[in-house]
Motif scaffolding. Structure first.
Motif, PDB file in Angstrom:
ATOM      1  N   GLY A 163      29.032  54.753  45.113  1.00  0.00           N
ATOM      2  CA  GLY A 163      30.482  54.711  45.141  1.00  0.00           C
ATOM      3  C   GLY A 163      30.995  54.347  46.516  1.00  0.00           C
ATOM      4  N   PRO A 164      32.259  53.960  46.594  1.00  0.00           N
ATOM      5  CA  PRO A 164      32.878  53.648  47.870  1.00  0.00           C
ATOM      6  C   PRO A 164      33.281  54.940  48.587  1.00  0.00           C
ATOM      7  N   ALA A 165      33.325  54.901  49.915  1.00  0.00           N
ATOM      8  CA  ALA A 165      33.764  56.077  50.673  1.00  0.00           C
ATOM      9  C   ALA A 165      35.248  55.997  51.010  1.00  0.00           C
ATOM     10  N   ARG A 166      35.769  54.778  51.191  1.00  0.00           N
ATOM     11  CA  ARG A 166      37.133  54.612  51.707  1.00  0.00           C
ATOM     12  C   ARG A 166      37.864  53.623  50.800  1.00  0.00           C
ATOM     13  N   ILE A 167      38.928  54.112  50.194  1.00  0.00           N
ATOM     14  CA  ILE A 167      39.590  53.362  49.121  1.00  0.00           C
ATOM     15  C   ILE A 167      41.073  53.192  49.450  1.00  0.00           C
ATOM     16  N   GLN A 215      41.085  46.116  57.018  1.00  0.00           N
ATOM     17  CA  GLN A 215      40.158  45.916  58.148  1.00  0.00           C
ATOM     18  C   GLN A 215      40.166  47.145  59.037  1.00  0.00           C
ATOM     19  N   ARG A 216      41.366  47.601  59.375  1.00  0.00           N
ATOM     20  CA  ARG A 216      41.527  48.720  60.318  1.00  0.00           C
ATOM     21  C   ARG A 216      40.835  49.971  59.801  1.00  0.00           C
ATOM     22  N   GLU A 217      40.976  50.235  58.504  1.00  0.00           N
ATOM     23  CA  GLU A 217      40.476  51.500  57.950  1.00  0.00           C
ATOM     24  C   GLU A 217      39.112  51.333  57.279  1.00  0.00           C
ATOM     25  N   ALA A 218      38.493  50.181  57.426  1.00  0.00           N
ATOM     26  CA  ALA A 218      37.160  49.922  56.852  1.00  0.00           C
ATOM     27  C   ALA A 218      37.128  50.248  55.355  1.00  0.00           C
ATOM     28  N   ILE A 219      38.139  49.711  54.655  1.00  0.00           N
ATOM     29  CA  ILE A 219      38.262  49.963  53.214  1.00  0.00           C
ATOM     30  C   ILE A 219      37.139  49.268  52.441  1.00  0.00           C
ATOM     31  N   GLU A 220      36.557  49.987  51.501  1.00  0.00           N
ATOM     32  CA  GLU A 220      35.437  49.444  50.716  1.00  0.00           C
ATOM     33  C   GLU A 220      35.852  49.062  49.290  1.00  0.00           C
ATOM     34  N   LEU A 221      36.982  49.556  48.852  1.00  0.00           N
ATOM     35  CA  LEU A 221      37.481  49.219  47.511  1.00  0.00           C
ATOM     36  C   LEU A 221      39.001  49.270  47.529  1.00  0.00           C
ATOM     37  N   VAL A 222      39.629  48.223  46.990  1.00  0.00           N
ATOM     38  CA  VAL A 222      41.084  48.214  46.807  1.00  0.00           C
ATOM     39  C   VAL A 222      41.358  48.254  45.307  1.00  0.00           C
ATOM     40  N   VAL A 223      42.214  49.170  44.889  1.00  0.00           N
ATOM     41  CA  VAL A 223      42.625  49.264  43.486  1.00  0.00           C
ATOM     42  C   VAL A 223      44.118  48.946  43.442  1.00  0.00           C
ATOM     43  N   VAL A 224      44.479  47.866  42.742  1.00  0.00           N
ATOM     44  CA  VAL A 224      45.896  47.471  42.697  1.00  0.00           C
ATOM     45  C   VAL A 224      46.503  48.031  41.417  1.00  0.00           C
ATOM     46  N   GLY A 225      47.541  48.864  41.549  1.00  0.00           N
ATOM     47  CA  GLY A 225      48.145  49.530  40.400  1.00  0.00           C
ATOM     48  C   GLY A 225      49.109  48.672  39.601  1.00  0.00           C
ATOM     49  N   PRO A 226      50.179  48.150  40.204  1.00  0.00           N
ATOM     50  CA  PRO A 226      51.248  47.508  39.418  1.00  0.00           C
ATOM     51  C   PRO A 226      51.002  46.020  39.124  1.00  0.00           C
ATOM     52  N   GLU A 227      51.730  45.523  38.140  1.00  0.00           N
ATOM     53  CA  GLU A 227      51.542  44.138  37.706  1.00  0.00           C
ATOM     54  C   GLU A 227      52.158  43.123  38.667  1.00  0.00           C
ATOM     55  N   ALA A 228      53.278  43.488  39.310  1.00  0.00           N
ATOM     56  CA  ALA A 228      53.986  42.459  40.108  1.00  0.00           C
ATOM     57  C   ALA A 228      53.112  41.919  41.240  1.00  0.00           C
ATOM     58  N   PRO A 229      52.484  42.771  42.056  1.00  0.00           N
ATOM     59  CA  PRO A 229      51.619  42.190  43.106  1.00  0.00           C
ATOM     60  C   PRO A 229      50.417  41.453  42.532  1.00  0.00           C
ATOM     61  N   LEU A 230      49.890  41.884  41.393  1.00  0.00           N
ATOM     62  CA  LEU A 230      48.762  41.156  40.783  1.00  0.00           C
ATOM     63  C   LEU A 230      49.219  39.760  40.378  1.00  0.00           C
ATOM     64  N   ALA A 231      50.379  39.690  39.707  1.00  0.00           N
ATOM     65  CA  ALA A 231      50.888  38.388  39.262  1.00  0.00           C
ATOM     66  C   ALA A 231      51.208  37.489  40.453  1.00  0.00           C
ATOM     67  N   LEU A 262      37.094  41.315  50.480  1.00  0.00           N
ATOM     68  CA  LEU A 262      37.255  42.704  50.016  1.00  0.00           C
ATOM     69  C   LEU A 262      36.904  42.837  48.536  1.00  0.00           C
ATOM     70  N   ALA A 263      36.396  44.009  48.170  1.00  0.00           N
ATOM     71  CA  ALA A 263      36.152  44.320  46.762  1.00  0.00           C
ATOM     72  C   ALA A 263      37.464  44.831  46.174  1.00  0.00           C
ATOM     73  N   VAL A 264      38.000  44.119  45.189  1.00  0.00           N
ATOM     74  CA  VAL A 264      39.316  44.442  44.636  1.00  0.00           C
ATOM     75  C   VAL A 264      39.200  44.697  43.144  1.00  0.00           C
ATOM     76  N   PHE A 265      39.724  45.827  42.688  1.00  0.00           N
ATOM     77  CA  PHE A 265      39.837  46.104  41.260  1.00  0.00           C
ATOM     78  C   PHE A 265      41.240  45.697  40.837  1.00  0.00           C
ATOM     79  N   GLY A 266      41.317  44.602  40.076  1.00  0.00           N
ATOM     80  CA  GLY A 266      42.613  44.051  39.673  1.00  0.00           C
ATOM     81  C   GLY A 266      42.434  42.551  39.574  1.00  0.00           C
TER      82      GLY A 266
END
Ligand code: AMP
Ligand code: GLY
Length: 455
Positions: free
Chosen positions: A24-28, A86-102, A114-118
């Motif tokens: 699993g990722p440590a920083r999300i 970059q600053r927080e050494a994020i290992e997984l990004v999970v995008v919740g809403p539809e507007a930024p995905l679209a 980056l590893a992105v769920f979305g």
């Protein structure tokens, strides 16, 4: 706490999960500011190995979730979010809403490796264009209401004249859940068509879809996809109307429960085979590597399950309802989806029992709402009881005020639905703000006692 002691300080030598398949990722980073994103943060922060979860921008409740911290970056600010990763050494990004995905946020972050769920913007059309989604369903042979696409007022009115019966009118683009009218007469259908082309939904209404009216109970099914494989969550039932007895205006959702007995295990498998897998295959044929949630909004009609809509994200409040039922593998599973490698992830377990969610809105919702009322709560969260803020804001003095339509959700779990809803409503009785508005009959479909006991 000194920054160097904090899990929220930058990792000195990040141990990248890419080196540890299945781990699993440590920083999300969770992107979004609703109840859905707080529930995602809450569930992810509980997974073993997760050190810290940032929620951007989050809301008045995000910092109170153990292991979570809000980050004041707007969900559309791709460059700002990329810099934070970059600053927080994020290992997984999970995008919740539809507007930024679209709008292509996942594409932007993936460009930085980056590893992105979305899904990217191409896949998000599943939700962002009703016409596109209907064409894909037709190609994939997915059962859905008969429809006619129109890109001008004249074309839509001519279709209505020809069909001469009440229809569902759907603005083509994203309209924050408000672009759909289920008309009861031909006149109402005509008025809804005029409203779309009069610009009531802005750019979302440049074209529309007319649909046959279906009837039957609705159920939400969520498939987590790595582009090729799918993991299904238990089915959930939302309550879209503002009023008790499922009356009044449509809302974003006033409560939910899961697992919804509307679909048993065999029914869910049928949805996988007949809806989700063909959708994923059709996306792949279009060259789309879809890594994220496929949310199928289904209507169980007398002639079988039909797709009412697809969304490219978790439902809200279904997400708040479902997260407490998911096992500790969730973070590893979402990371595996983001990396296109679900086969390496541990199986996602679901906990036995029932989950009940009741949403509290601001007075006036879904119309013009009151804002700025102080929220007080003596609710003590536990493993079986959660409070997820949505439309709330923390002020400089630390107090929390209402700041949106749906203000918060209380979620509870128990062995049965009666006990789960009693616990949720008892929790809700511990929360107060002026104008608090909620339905007392959420889960009426599965409760033996419709009136909640709040003592
Ligand atoms: P949507 O935004 O597409 O989910 O539509 C909002 C709500 O409108 C759905 O949850 C249904 O309750 C209703 N609806 C949408 N399409 C249809 C349809 N073809 N027949 C009946 N009701 C529909
Ligand atoms: N609860 C319905 C939705 O999220 O679209």
């Amino acid at each position: 706490m000194a920054r160097s002691d904090s899990p929220f300080s930058p990792a000195s030598e990040p141990d990248r999960p890419a080196d540890r398949p299945g781990a699993g990722p440590a920083r999300i980073l969770v992107v979004g500011g609703g109840g859905r994103e707080n529930a995602l943060g809450w569930a992810l922060a509980r997974c073993p190995g997760v050190e810290a979860v940032w929620i951007a921008p989050g809301n008045g409740g995000s910092d109170a979730i153990p292991g979570c911290r809000s980050l004041a970056i707007a969900e559309q600010d791709g460059d700002g979010l990329a810099a934070a990763c970059q600053r927080e050494a994020i290992e997984l990004v999970v995008v919740g809403p539809e507007a930024p995905l679209a709008a292509g946020l996942a594409d932007r972050l993936r460009r930085d490796g980056l590893a992105v769920f979305g899904p990217g913007a191409a896949g998000a059309q599943l939700e962002a264009s009703k016409q596109w989604a209907k064409a894909l369903m037709a190609e994939a042979g997915i059962a859905t209401a008969g429809h006619w696409a129109a890109s001008s007022r004249e074309q839509a009115l001519a279709l209505l004249e020809q069909l001469n019966r009440p229809l569902v009118v759907k603005a083509d683009g994203l309209a924050a859940g408000k672009g759909v009218t289920v008309a009861e007469s031909v006149d109402e259908t005509r008025a809804a068509i005029e409203a779309v082309f009069d610009g009531r939904f802005g750019a979302a209404g440049a074209s529309l879809v007319l649909e046959e009216i279906l009837s039957g109970p609705e159920v939400s099914v969520f498939g987590l996809s790595d582009g090729e494989r799918l993991v299904l969550l238990p089915p959930a039932q939302d309550h879209k109307r503002i009023g008790e007895g499922d009356s009044g205006a449509n809302t974003g959702g006033m409560g939910a429960y899961a697992p919804a007995p509307l679909l048993d295990a065999a029914g869910l498998e049928a949805v996988r085979r007949q809806v989700l897998e063909p959708t994923l295959a059709a996306l792949r044929r279009r060259g789309i590597d879809y890594r994220g949630v496929i949310y199928a909004g289904l209507m169980l009609t007398p002639s079988g399950a039909q797709v009412i809509e697809f969304n490219c994200r978790f439902g809200d409040p279904e997400c708040e309802t479902l997260m407490p039922l998911l096992g500790p593998e969730l973070a590893a599973v979402l990371l595996a989806c983001a990396r296109g490698d679900l086969a390496s992830a541990p199986p996602l377990t679901t906990l036995p029992g029932c989950s009940a969610c009741v949403v509290a809105a601001a007075a006036g919702y879904p119309g013009e709402v009151r804002r700025g009322d102080a929220i007080s709560s003596s609710l003590v969260p536990s493993d079986q009881l959660q409070l997820f803020h949505a439309g709330s804001r923390r002020q400089a003095d630390g107090s929390c005020v209402t700041a949106g339509g749906r203000v918060l959700a209380v979620v509870a779990q128990a062995d049965g639905f009666d006990a789960a809803f009693e616990r949720a409503y008892a929790g809700l009785a511990e929360v107060h703000y002026e104008g608090m508005t909620y339905r007392r009959d959420i889960g009426h479909q599965v409760r033996r006692r419709p009136e909640p006991q709040t003592t």
